[in-house]
Enzyme design. Structure first.
Site, short mmCIF file in Angstrom:
data_model
loop_
_atom_site.label_atom_id
_atom_site.label_comp_id
_atom_site.label_asym_id
_atom_site.label_seq_id
_atom_site.Cartn_x
_atom_site.Cartn_y
_atom_site.Cartn_z
CE LYS A 192 40.97 -4.79 21.95
NZ LYS A 192 40.21 -5.11 20.72
N GLY A 250 34.50 -4.85 31.75
CA GLY A 250 34.89 -3.75 32.63
C GLY A 250 35.38 -4.26 33.97
CB CYS A 301 26.05 2.27 26.55
SG CYS A 301 26.56 3.88 26.00
CD GLU A 401 24.39 -2.83 27.50
OE1 GLU A 401 25.37 -3.56 27.72
OE2 GLU A 401 24.48 -1.59 27.39
P1 NDP Z 1 33.30 -6.23 25.07
O1 NDP Z 1 33.11 -5.51 26.33
O2 NDP Z 1 33.70 -7.65 25.10
O3 NDP Z 1 34.39 -5.49 24.14
C1 NDP Z 1 34.78 -4.15 24.24
C2 NDP Z 1 36.27 -4.00 23.98
O4 NDP Z 1 37.03 -4.64 25.02
C3 NDP Z 1 36.73 -4.66 22.68
O5 NDP Z 1 37.74 -3.88 22.11
C4 NDP Z 1 37.25 -5.99 23.18
O6 NDP Z 1 38.14 -6.63 22.30
C5 NDP Z 1 37.94 -5.56 24.46
N1 NDP Z 1 38.20 -6.65 25.40
C6 NDP Z 1 37.57 -7.84 25.51
N2 NDP Z 1 38.09 -8.55 26.54
C7 NDP Z 1 39.08 -7.80 27.09
C8 NDP Z 1 39.99 -7.98 28.17
N3 NDP Z 1 39.96 -9.07 28.93
N4 NDP Z 1 40.86 -6.99 28.46
C9 NDP Z 1 40.88 -5.86 27.73
N5 NDP Z 1 40.05 -5.64 26.69
C10 NDP Z 1 39.15 -6.59 26.36
O7 NDP Z 1 31.99 -6.05 24.24
P2 NDP Z 1 31.45 -7.02 23.11
O8 NDP Z 1 31.87 -6.45 21.86
O9 NDP Z 1 31.80 -8.44 23.30
O10 NDP Z 1 29.88 -6.89 23.33
C11 NDP Z 1 29.24 -7.73 24.29
C12 NDP Z 1 28.16 -6.97 25.01
O11 NDP Z 1 28.75 -5.87 25.67
C13 NDP Z 1 27.10 -6.37 24.11
O12 NDP Z 1 26.11 -7.29 23.81
C14 NDP Z 1 26.61 -5.25 24.97
O13 NDP Z 1 25.66 -5.73 25.88
C15 NDP Z 1 27.83 -4.80 25.72
N6 NDP Z 1 28.49 -3.63 25.10
C16 NDP Z 1 28.31 -2.41 25.69
C17 NDP Z 1 28.85 -1.29 25.09
C18 NDP Z 1 28.65 0.06 25.65
O14 NDP Z 1 28.74 1.04 24.91
N7 NDP Z 1 28.41 0.18 26.92
C19 NDP Z 1 29.62 -1.37 23.86
C20 NDP Z 1 29.79 -2.69 23.35
C21 NDP Z 1 29.23 -3.76 23.98
P3 NDP Z 1 37.61 -7.63 21.15
O15 NDP Z 1 36.13 -7.69 21.21
O16 NDP Z 1 38.12 -7.01 19.93
O17 NDP Z 1 38.22 -8.96 21.44
#
Ligand code: NDP
Length: 510
Positions: A192, A250, A301, A401
């Protein structure tokens, strides 16, 4: 008035027409069972980029069933390493062939510069090639010292069905840090991507089909975390979840997966420090700091979002950084000169700005930037390269972050003090040190609590070297041979040699 190196809208055309993305389930491209869709617009240009099927419970159910069946019938899990490697290499060649198309989609959906997107796609192809080499060379252990009548073996077996959940910041690269390694191990997958960047994962689906991967081995469900991601983390038929994204999600995944005790591998956030000593190559360090914080507009990240500078050189060093920051070309991501593109959403842009405002209200000093900046000819959202000094170690901007082009500057006097600041963090993804003294670098490398330490460099990465974090930056490792191990189970086999076993019950007993 602060002058930046702004790249106005180019004449480069984006897409001829929006991409139509659907789910890949059991080898077929499918619309959602309930017909739902969503759209993604370019964060830099505002134009419609992708129309995608919006997955629901029925779509996830079908995708997991397909992955489970494909795993259990052995069409992939029981193939030879040679055959797996051949297929992974084919995918790598196809990625090379489609580089420009994938890069353009990545830029249009994420807002990142096109030159960077192309480099990322090339890097992704390299990961597929590296994983192919692992497919052929993985092996277990044999134990030939257990006594004359016993041989022990440890077999490495694929863990099973893997759920892959990816974010929007490096959509194609991150799925390529997971999927080829899972496939090399013999696993099947349900993927996904983020709902903000579905297209390039769908293109990858086209390529794995073209390469000849058996039906049902790779499945893709597009849509939102709830319900798609959530269902992937609770379904009993999924054996492992590998996730990259926010620490909050996470943790939610660990909790959701605990009901069925799935293995969970997490690559989460970071608040990555670089410590700069006075004896360092300060020009090199300043350039690396600017690269580290503005690369991918800081939506990374591994962003080097806080620096810890020796007090004796702090003013000079901040001066160098602000001067360089003004020169970083930022603006239209379709211009090949651009190095910093758009911010992923207006809401995220506002979140970045809140961190900056709160820091200023708390006594920090904005040396440069500190606000959104319109780019002539574009109606997307862009944030100024921002440098903030006098940051206290307990301020949210020093600990959380921000995920934007914002650098926090802290200072230190002694190595012990610098290490204490480095380790005073919830995160532990990466850390760096700049010094010409090898003893300083080695001591730092040993004492910094992080998954990766860079000395006199920043954000280099290689397929051969593992990547991941400690503490709230995650668990498990990607890349390198450790990245393959994540997708393997160890099975112990003990074999008696000859009819030599001493009976437990004496058959002569009356
Ligand atoms: P998220 O952690 O929310 O999203 C990452 C993925 O997880 C997306 O595909 C999302 O789906 C999915 N997801 C969301 N909720 C669930 C759940 N309950 N169970 C399983 N999968 C889920 O990141 P965001 O895009 O909202 O970003 C928010 C913050 O996260 C950023 O501001 C940043 O600080 C951090 N981030 C860190 C990253 C890294 O590389 N370490 C990468 C991205 C974000 P969907 O969003 O499509 O609903």
């Amino acid at each position: 008035m602060t002058n930046f190196n702004v790249i106005a809208a180019t004449d480069a055309t984006g897409l001829a027409e929006p991409f139509d993305a659907r789910h890949l389930i059991d080898g077929r491209w499918q619309a959602s069972a309930d017909g739902a869709t969503f759209e993604r617009a370019s964060p830099a240009h505002g134009s419609l980029v992708t129309r995608a099927s919006r997955g629901g419970p029925q779509d996830v159910e079908m995708a997991i069933s397909a992955a489970r069946t494909a795993f259990d019938n052995g069409t992939w899990s029981q193939t030879s390493g040679k055959d797996r490697a051949t297929l992974l290499l084919k995918v790598a060649d196809l990625i090379d062939r489609e580089r420009d198309r994938i890069a353009l989609m990545e830029t249009m959906e994420s807002g990142k510069p096109i030159s960077q997107a192309k480099a990322e796609i090339e890097g992704a192809a390299d990961l597929w090639r590296y994983a192919a080499s692992l497919a052929r060379t993985m092996h277990g252990e044999s134990h030939n010292t257990l006594g004359n009548d016993m041989l022990g073996m440890v077999l490495k077996e694929p863990i099973g069905v893997v759920a892959i959940i990816t974010p929007w910041n490096f959509p194609f690269l991150i799925v390529s840090q997971k999927l080829p390694f899972a496939l090399a191990a013999g696993c099947t997958a349900v993927i996904k991507p983020s709902e903000m960047t579905p297209a390039t994962t769908a293109i990858l689906g086209e390529l794995v089909i073209e390469a000849g991967l058996p039906t049902g081995v790779v499945n893709i469900v597009l849509g939102y975390g709830d319900p798609v991601g959530a269902a992937m983390t609770t379904d009993r038929r999924v054996d492992m979840v590998t996730f990259t994204g926010s620490t909050a999600v996470g943790k939610a995944i660990v909790s959701a997966a605990s009901g069925t005790l799935k293995k969970v591998s997490l690559e989460l956030g970071g608040k990555n420090p670089q410590v700069i000593f006075p004896d360092a190559d300060l020009d090199g360090a300043a350039d690396a700091v600017v690269f580290g914080v503005y690369f991918n507009a800081g939506e990374c990240c591994n962003s080097g979002s806080r620096i810890i500078v020796h007090e004796d050189i702090a003013d000079d060093f901040v001066g160098r950084i602000t001067a360089l920051s003004r020169k970083v070309p930022f603006g239209d991501p379709l211009d090949p000169e651009t190095k910093v593109g758009a911010i992923i959403t207006p809401e995220h842009c506002a979140k970045i700005d809140r961190y900056v405002r709160d820091a200023a209200a708390g006594g920090a000093e904005i040396k440069l930037g500190g606000g959104a900046l319109p780019v002539p000819g574009l109606n997307g959202q862009f944030y100024q390269p921002t440098v903030i000094a006098n940051v206290g170690s307990q301020m949210p901007i020093a600990r959380e972050e921000v995920f934007g082009p914002v650098l926090s500057v802290l200072t230190f006097r002694t190595l012990d003090e610098a290490i204490a600041l480095v380790n005073d963090a919830e995160y532990g993804l990466s850390a760096g040190v700049w010094s010409d003294d090898v003893h300083t670098c080695l001591e730092f490398a040993r004492r910094a609590q992080a998954g990766t330490v860079w000395t006199n460099t920043w954000m280099d990465g290689f397929a051969e070297l593992p990547f991941g974090g400690v503490r709230e930056s995650g668990q498990g490792r990607e890349l390198g041979r450790y990245g393959l191990e994540e997708f393997l189970e160890a099975k112990t086999v003990m074999m008696r040699i000859g009819r030599t076993r001493t009976p437990w019950v004496d058959p002569q007993t009356a």
